[in-house]
Write an enzyme that holds these catalytic residues in place. Structure first.
Site, PDB file in Angstrom:
ATOM      1  N   SER A 190     -41.109 -28.286 -41.605  1.00 26.47           N
ATOM      2  CA  SER A 190     -40.646 -26.949 -41.999  1.00 26.47           C
ATOM      3  C   SER A 190     -39.135 -27.007 -42.186  1.00 26.47           C
ATOM      4  O   SER A 190     -38.456 -27.791 -41.520  1.00 26.47           O
ATOM      5  CB  SER A 190     -40.981 -25.945 -40.890  1.00 26.47           C
ATOM      6  OG  SER A 190     -40.304 -24.723 -41.114  1.00 26.47           O
ATOM      7  N   TYR A 204     -41.341 -24.086 -31.997  1.00 27.65           N
ATOM      8  CA  TYR A 204     -41.970 -24.583 -33.228  1.00 27.65           C
ATOM      9  C   TYR A 204     -41.002 -25.494 -33.989  1.00 27.65           C
ATOM     10  O   TYR A 204     -41.367 -26.596 -34.417  1.00 27.65           O
ATOM     11  CB  TYR A 204     -42.364 -23.371 -34.071  1.00 27.65           C
ATOM     12  CG  TYR A 204     -42.806 -23.623 -35.495  1.00 27.65           C
ATOM     13  CD1 TYR A 204     -44.126 -23.956 -35.783  1.00 27.65           C
ATOM     14  CD2 TYR A 204     -41.907 -23.479 -36.552  1.00 27.65           C
ATOM     15  CE1 TYR A 204     -44.536 -24.146 -37.104  1.00 27.65           C
ATOM     16  CE2 TYR A 204     -42.310 -23.669 -37.861  1.00 27.65           C
ATOM     17  CZ  TYR A 204     -43.627 -24.003 -38.137  1.00 27.65           C
ATOM     18  OH  TYR A 204     -44.018 -24.185 -39.440  1.00 27.65           O
TER      19      TYR A 204
HETATM   20  N1  LIG Z   1     -46.363 -20.593 -44.269  1.00 29.22           N
HETATM   21  C1  LIG Z   1     -45.103 -20.896 -44.032  1.00 29.22           C
HETATM   22  O1  LIG Z   1     -44.192 -20.060 -44.180  1.00 29.22           O
HETATM   23  C2  LIG Z   1     -44.741 -22.278 -43.566  1.00 29.22           C
HETATM   24  C3  LIG Z   1     -43.375 -22.618 -43.547  1.00 29.22           C
HETATM   25  C4  LIG Z   1     -43.012 -23.891 -43.137  1.00 29.22           C
HETATM   26  C5  LIG Z   1     -43.973 -24.779 -42.723  1.00 29.22           C
HETATM   27  N2  LIG Z   1     -45.290 -24.436 -42.743  1.00 29.22           N
HETATM   28  C6  LIG Z   1     -46.267 -25.410 -42.283  1.00 29.22           C
HETATM   29  O2  LIG Z   1     -47.219 -25.632 -43.297  1.00 29.22           O
HETATM   30  C7  LIG Z   1     -48.457 -26.047 -42.690  1.00 29.22           C
HETATM   31  C8  LIG Z   1     -49.604 -25.221 -43.260  1.00 29.22           C
HETATM   32  O3  LIG Z   1     -49.395 -23.861 -42.891  1.00 29.22           O
HETATM   33  P1  LIG Z   1     -49.999 -22.628 -43.690  1.00 29.22           P
HETATM   34  O4  LIG Z   1     -48.857 -21.719 -43.939  1.00 29.22           O
HETATM   35  O5  LIG Z   1     -50.862 -23.086 -44.791  1.00 29.22           O
HETATM   36  O6  LIG Z   1     -50.855 -21.970 -42.512  1.00 29.22           O
HETATM   37  P2  LIG Z   1     -52.374 -21.462 -42.451  1.00 29.22           P
HETATM   38  O7  LIG Z   1     -52.456 -20.663 -41.196  1.00 29.22           O
HETATM   39  O8  LIG Z   1     -52.780 -20.841 -43.728  1.00 29.22           O
HETATM   40  O9  LIG Z   1     -53.167 -22.841 -42.271  1.00 29.22           O
HETATM   41  C9  LIG Z   1     -53.098 -23.602 -41.099  1.00 29.22           C
HETATM   42  C10 LIG Z   1     -54.466 -24.227 -40.869  1.00 29.22           C
HETATM   43  O10 LIG Z   1     -54.365 -25.074 -39.710  1.00 29.22           O
HETATM   44  C11 LIG Z   1     -55.538 -24.887 -38.948  1.00 29.22           C
HETATM   45  N3  LIG Z   1     -55.251 -25.232 -37.546  1.00 29.22           N
HETATM   46  C12 LIG Z   1     -54.331 -24.667 -36.741  1.00 29.22           C
HETATM   47  N4  LIG Z   1     -54.387 -25.230 -35.526  1.00 29.22           N
HETATM   48  C13 LIG Z   1     -55.353 -26.173 -35.562  1.00 29.22           C
HETATM   49  C14 LIG Z   1     -55.883 -27.084 -34.626  1.00 29.22           C
HETATM   50  N5  LIG Z   1     -55.442 -27.102 -33.346  1.00 29.22           N
HETATM   51  N6  LIG Z   1     -56.869 -27.918 -34.996  1.00 29.22           N
HETATM   52  C15 LIG Z   1     -57.337 -27.878 -36.275  1.00 29.22           C
HETATM   53  N7  LIG Z   1     -56.887 -27.032 -37.214  1.00 29.22           N
HETATM   54  C16 LIG Z   1     -55.896 -26.190 -36.866  1.00 29.22           C
HETATM   55  C17 LIG Z   1     -55.892 -23.407 -39.110  1.00 29.22           C
HETATM   56  O11 LIG Z   1     -57.238 -23.145 -38.806  1.00 29.22           O
HETATM   57  C18 LIG Z   1     -55.538 -23.178 -40.581  1.00 29.22           C
HETATM   58  O12 LIG Z   1     -56.647 -23.399 -41.433  1.00 29.22           O
HETATM   59  C19 LIG Z   1     -48.256 -25.885 -41.174  1.00 29.22           C
HETATM   60  O13 LIG Z   1     -47.947 -27.108 -40.587  1.00 29.22           O
HETATM   61  C20 LIG Z   1     -47.069 -24.967 -41.075  1.00 29.22           C
HETATM   62  O14 LIG Z   1     -46.353 -25.129 -39.864  1.00 29.22           O
HETATM   63  C21 LIG Z   1     -45.693 -23.204 -43.171  1.00 29.22           C
END
Ligand SMILES: NC(=O)c1ccc[n+]([C@@H]2O[C@H](COP(=O)([O-])OP(=O)(O)OC[C@H]3O[C@@H](n4cnc5c(N)ncnc54)[C@H](O)[C@@H]3O)[C@@H](O)[C@H]2O)c1
Length: 255
Positions: free
Chosen positions: A142, A155
């Protein structure tokens, strides 16, 4: 991008916003995709959609914080699709919480999902890749890890840990032809963002502030992120390892 056809790709958190777009793009490029997610029903729906396009897709329901279950999930993927060529560490979770308002149970949950879960899946996948002498591991961190982000202390520490982990493993396995790179999304419109914003006093005010901070003037969309992920997984990135790239509309600019 070259070299993705026929590859076996594991995407953790593959049923989520960025994860499902990533799975879809790998399938489009001719890869066989394993959707690993604790939301088994959503993972199955996506795998069926992928299979419906003529590509190979399997779903494995697993909570990555559980090491034995994760080891079994990795074995299940190899049994179904063959040796894993590419691992995308994408699962993650957070809620806006100022550090002094947070409790140790919350720290443990954040660390379990965002850091321990990555170790749990990387270890069994990497040990197989090391035996075979090839592989690609791309971790989704991130921009919070690169520049900090209020309300995301633990985080951000985990995500910075992913960057340090990737650079270290990149050195340990460089001669084996296994590469480790990191993609850092900025604020991206997914379910995770909605959960994150719930922790803030005024959800819409924070969303507007996030949007204004992006030079390109909008939040990220899930489909903005897979291009960088697929690039690191492709043959075009064969000589690139230990690198970090932001996909955030210019939110952070690094030399
Ligand atoms: N959305 C944002 O603003 C953002 C910003 C920076 C980084 N990220 C990173 O991008 C990645 C994807 O995030 P997203 O925004 O698509 O989120 P999201 O919530 O849409 O998807 C995350 C997925 O991870 C799964 N998950 C969570 N914990 C789990 C576990 N213990 N075991 C198995 N599956 C698990 C959830 O069920 C979900 O399907 C993450 O690593 C997040 O930290 C997101």
């Amino acid at each position: 991008m070259r070299g993705l056809e026929g590859k076996v790709v594991v995407v953790t958190g593959g049923a989520g916003g960025i994860g499902s777009e990533t799975c879809r793009r790998f399938a489009e490029a001719g890869a066989a995709v394993a959707v690993l997610d604790r939301d088994e029903a959503a993972a199955r729906t996506l795998a069926e959609r992928i299979a419906g396009t003529g590509a190979s897709g399997v779903a494995v329901g697993v909570d990555l914080t559980d090491l034995p279950a994760t080891q079994a999930a990795v074995a299940e993927v190899e049994e179904a699709l063959g040796p894993i060529d590419v691992l995308i560490n994408n699962a993650g979770w957070d809620v806006f919480t100022p550090f002094l308002k947070s409790e140790p149970d919350f720290w443990a949950k954040i660390i379990d999902i965002n850091l321990r879960g990555v170790l749990n899946v990387t270890h069994p996948v990497l040990s197989r890749m090391a035996e075979r002498g090839s592989g690609r591991i791309v971790s989704i961190a991130s921009d919070a890890a690169r520049v900090g982000s209020s309300g995301e202390s633990v985080y951000a520490a985990c995500k910075a840990g992913l960057i340090a982990l990737s650079k270290t493993l990149a050195r340990e396995h460089a001669r084996q032809g296994i590469t480790f790179n990191v993609v850092c999304p900025g604020v991206t419109a997914t379910d995770m963002l909605e959960v994150f914003l719930e922790g803030a006093g005024d959800k819409e005010k924070l969303r507007t502030a996030f949007t204004r901070a992006v030079p390109m003037g909008r939040l990220g969309r899930p489909e903005d992120v897979p291009g960088a992920i697929l690039f690191f997984a492709s043959d075009d990135a064969a000589f690139i390892t230990g690198q970090v790239i932001s996909v955030s509309g210019g939110l952070t600019m690094h030399g």
